[in-house]
Scaffold this motif. Structure first.
Motif, short mmCIF file in Angstrom:
data_model
loop_
_atom_site.label_atom_id
_atom_site.label_comp_id
_atom_site.label_asym_id
_atom_site.label_seq_id
_atom_site.Cartn_x
_atom_site.Cartn_y
_atom_site.Cartn_z
N ASP A 159 -2.20 -5.13 5.36
CA ASP A 159 -3.45 -6.48 5.21
C ASP A 159 -3.46 -6.90 4.05
O ASP A 159 -2.71 -6.30 2.77
N TRP A 160 -3.62 -8.08 3.90
CA TRP A 160 -3.53 -8.77 2.81
C TRP A 160 -4.65 -8.54 1.77
O TRP A 160 -5.83 -8.55 2.01
N LEU A 186 -11.24 -8.40 -1.70
CA LEU A 186 -11.51 -8.49 -0.23
C LEU A 186 -10.15 -8.27 0.40
O LEU A 186 -9.28 -8.42 -0.25
N ARG A 187 -10.26 -7.86 1.86
CA ARG A 187 -9.09 -7.84 2.68
C ARG A 187 -8.91 -8.77 3.63
O ARG A 187 -10.14 -9.31 4.15
N PRO A 189 0.30 -8.00 -0.06
CA PRO A 189 -0.07 -6.92 1.07
C PRO A 189 -0.30 -5.82 0.46
O PRO A 189 0.13 -5.36 -0.52
N ALA A 190 -1.12 -4.94 1.04
CA ALA A 190 -1.67 -3.64 0.66
C ALA A 190 -0.45 -2.65 1.07
O ALA A 190 -0.10 -2.43 1.98
N PHE A 191 -0.37 -1.88 -0.31
CA PHE A 191 0.09 -0.48 -0.20
C PHE A 191 -0.86 0.46 -0.50
O PHE A 191 -1.35 0.68 -1.54
N THR A 192 -1.19 1.37 0.67
CA THR A 192 -2.43 2.25 0.45
C THR A 192 -1.73 3.56 -0.01
O THR A 192 -0.92 4.12 0.21
N VAL A 193 -2.85 4.33 -0.55
CA VAL A 193 -2.67 5.52 -1.11
C VAL A 193 -3.99 6.12 -1.09
O VAL A 193 -5.24 5.57 -1.60
#
Length: 232
Positions: free
Chosen positions: A166-167, A176-177, A53-57
């Motif tokens: 999102d994965w 890709l997501r 899973p995305a950890f967004t920055v």
């Protein structure tokens, strides 16, 4: 289709880690989803896979340089198994990731990092085997050039939106997501794509014709996993 429950995360990760991004992209195509590719992202540690899973920055430029702006501190908040997705607008002027972050991320069980921008200390990340992917590479520090804007927000990676959770899957083909609400169906279809292509390959390498093998096993719609006669 619903977001996978926490208990399913490790099972999903195990299945995803056995798939490559090509099969996953084909599965996404079959669902006619919005763009899934993170454009311009390349592997800096070849042969590795980031999956989670995305950890967004998100970063922003430093405007007031009258005071010192250090490296961003967020790595301690990243959950185990996550893929860190950093958005610095694809910048090639300074870095957003280096060997210290790779060392800590690897120690903490973070699955990998995708940077829409530049990274440095690539040799150290490769030696450690940390899955690192980026738009570019530079030795120039981000200190006093960029600063943390926010974490846990939707980011735009060259036209592809990534939301927290999102994965993300990244390998030597790129990154890709997969939207969280589609991940289970995408995995199911990608597994079917790989089974179909395996049958085609085996038939063609057993002195058969490739065109006949493609027709027989349903090459036009491989996610349907047609088996011997190409019908689902």
């Amino acid at each position: 289709m619903t977001t996978a429950a926490p208990a399913d995360v490790e099972a999903l990760r195990e299945r995803l880690s056995r798939l490559d991004t090509a099969a996953l992209s084909d599965a996404m195509d079959s669902l006619r989803t919005p763009p899934c590719v993170l454009p311009g992202i390349a592997a800096r540690t070849p042969g590795t896979v980031a999956c989670g899973p995305a950890f967004t920055v998100r970063y922003r430029a430093v405007v007031d340089d009258s005071t010192f702006h250090n490296a961003a501190n967020y790595i301690d908040d990243v959950p185990v198994g996550s893929v860190v997705v950093v958005d610095n607008g694809g910048s090639r002027t300074c870095t957003n990731w280096g060997s210290l972050l790779s060392s800590v991320a690897l120690h903490r069980g973070i699955s990998g990092t995708v940077v829409h921008g530049s990274v440095r200390d690539v040799k150290e990340s490769r030696t450690a085997g940390y899955p690192l992917f980026s738009t570019d590479v530079t030795m120039v520090s981000g200190k006093n050039r960029v600063m943390l804007d926010r974490t846990g927000v939707e980011v735009d990676i060259a036209g592809t939106s990534v939301a927290p959770g999102d994965w993300i899957v990244a390998d030597d083909n790129g990154a890709l997501r997969i939207p969280a609400n589609l991940v289970e169906e995408v995995v199911r279809r990608a597994e079917a794509v790989e089974r179909t292509e395996s049958r085609i390959r085996e038939a063609a390498l057993s002195d058969g014709r490739l065109d006949e093998a493609r027709a027989r096993f349903g090459y036009a719609r491989p996610w349907e996993d047609g088996g011997e006669d190409g019908n689902c």
